[in-house]
Each structure stands twice: as structure tokens, then as C-alpha cells.
Design an enzyme around this catalytic site. Sequence first.
Site, PDB file in Angstrom:
ATOM      1  N   HIS A  47      45.065  36.878  48.341  1.00 51.71           N
ATOM      2  CA  HIS A  47      45.290  37.264  46.944  1.00 51.71           C
ATOM      3  C   HIS A  47      46.574  36.675  46.374  1.00 51.71           C
ATOM      4  CE1 HIS A  47      42.417  40.979  46.956  1.00 51.71           C
ATOM      5  NE2 HIS A  47      41.807  39.830  47.127  1.00 51.71           N
ATOM      6  N   CYS A  85      57.767  26.428  32.181  1.00 50.74           N
ATOM      7  CA  CYS A  85      57.378  25.379  33.109  1.00 50.74           C
ATOM      8  C   CYS A  85      58.097  24.081  32.757  1.00 50.74           C
ATOM      9  CB  CYS A  85      55.861  25.166  33.054  1.00 50.74           C
ATOM     10  SG  CYS A  85      55.265  23.805  34.081  1.00 50.74           S
ATOM     11  N   CYS A  88      55.099  21.330  31.683  1.00 47.91           N
ATOM     12  CA  CYS A  88      54.305  21.421  30.445  1.00 47.91           C
ATOM     13  C   CYS A  88      54.835  22.473  29.476  1.00 47.91           C
ATOM     14  CB  CYS A  88      52.844  21.708  30.775  1.00 47.91           C
ATOM     15  SG  CYS A  88      52.563  23.335  31.527  1.00 47.91           S
ATOM     16  N   ALA A 173      48.525  53.491  61.157  1.00 46.03           N
ATOM     17  CA  ALA A 173      48.853  52.176  61.694  1.00 46.03           C
ATOM     18  C   ALA A 173      50.245  52.157  62.309  1.00 46.03           C
ATOM     19  CB  ALA A 173      48.752  51.128  60.588  1.00 46.03           C
TER      20      ALA A 173
END
Length: 217
Positions: A47, A85, A88, A173
Site C-alpha cells: 500500500h 514538484c 512539473c 502478536a
Amino acid sequence: ALSQFESEFRKKASSRPNYSKSCFTTVTMNVDNLHQRAGSTNVHELHGSTSRHRCVEKGHMIALNEYDPTKTDEEHIQASIGVRCAVCDGFPRPDCVLFTEALPNEPWVQAEYAAEQLRGGDVCIVIGTTASVYPAAYIPEIASTRNATMIEINMDETRFTRAFKPIFLRGKASDLLEELLAELDSEEAPALGHDKHSNAMLDLSAATEEARENVAV
């Protein structure tokens, strides 16, 4: 919990004469960069990560200041205002998957390949997942077809538990990973990095502390 496990596992494993760094691979749905902070270098982020940014228009990577725990959220926001950026002049966005967006291709292909390389003697540990978020849930399913030993750590059984019959360890866990580390200290623990194929622990949890990785126990 898992980040600490990764760090401690690497310390213990590195003392073994046949240890190889390639024996430890992480596939995760988390976006918090904790695995890298724990020292992992072979991490496939299905992700993406909020530690990176890219421009909205063209996807060019944008360098922003790293997170500073001494600053407030407002100060971090103010520091990012005006950043554009360099290629661009596009606006930045986190380099992670948002709702309705597709997974980035490269980490998915790498994760799928890692699961396909598992063989008998390798161990795949699946931690803290509902096993219902696809396509990520395909990864342990692929691993289960490769004759690897499958271990699932979860509070409750899942569809994966019922369909693929892994060794199921019920509990938190953090507690169970401590027990696994203790097992690595025992003389009976098998050698790590026994061949070119990665042992794998897969963390497919969306929770912030859990990830997937290679472990021999």
C-alpha cells in the site's frame, strides 16, 4: 511489536554462521515505515508509504522534510505548505494507496514472486490479518501452495485458517512474537538461511504494528 521482533530477530540470526540477510523478507499493507526503522531492507509495501510523497499530476517523487517527533502536526503541515514538484510544479500527495486506488504494480509483483519462491523447510508466518483484503490476501494463499510451513498468529480464526489449515497460534502478536524469539535462543532451533530460498513471515495487517517477514523457527 513486529518492528521490535524484526530488529531482535536480525540480531540473533546474524550470530548464526550460515545466516544470510536475504532470508528475511517483509510484505506489508502498513504505510508507516516501521519495518525499515527496525532495520529491514527487503520490504515490499503493498500500500505504499506515507514517508514518501509524489506529485498529483505526474507521479514524480517529491522530497519533503522527514518526520520530526519534536514538532506538532500543525508544524509539519506548515512546513509542507508551498512545496511543489521540481519537475512539473505539481502538488505533493502521500505515496500510499488511498481508498478506491489500485495497488502499485512493482511491490505487488515483488511480493508475489517472494511467495512463489518458498519451498519445503521455509516458514511463512501470517500475523494479524482478517484474510479478507484482496489482492493482498492472495500472498499467504500462494505461499500455502509452496510446501512451506504455514503459521498464523491471530486473535481469532479467519477464512485462511479454515481453508489452508496453518499452525494457528491464538493470542496477541506482541506476546507470541516474544515466545518465537525465545525459541530462537534454544539449542534445538534450526539453522537460518539454509538455502537460497527465503523463509517468509507475511504480515497482512492494516494495523500499524504488524508486518510480514521471513523467519525460521
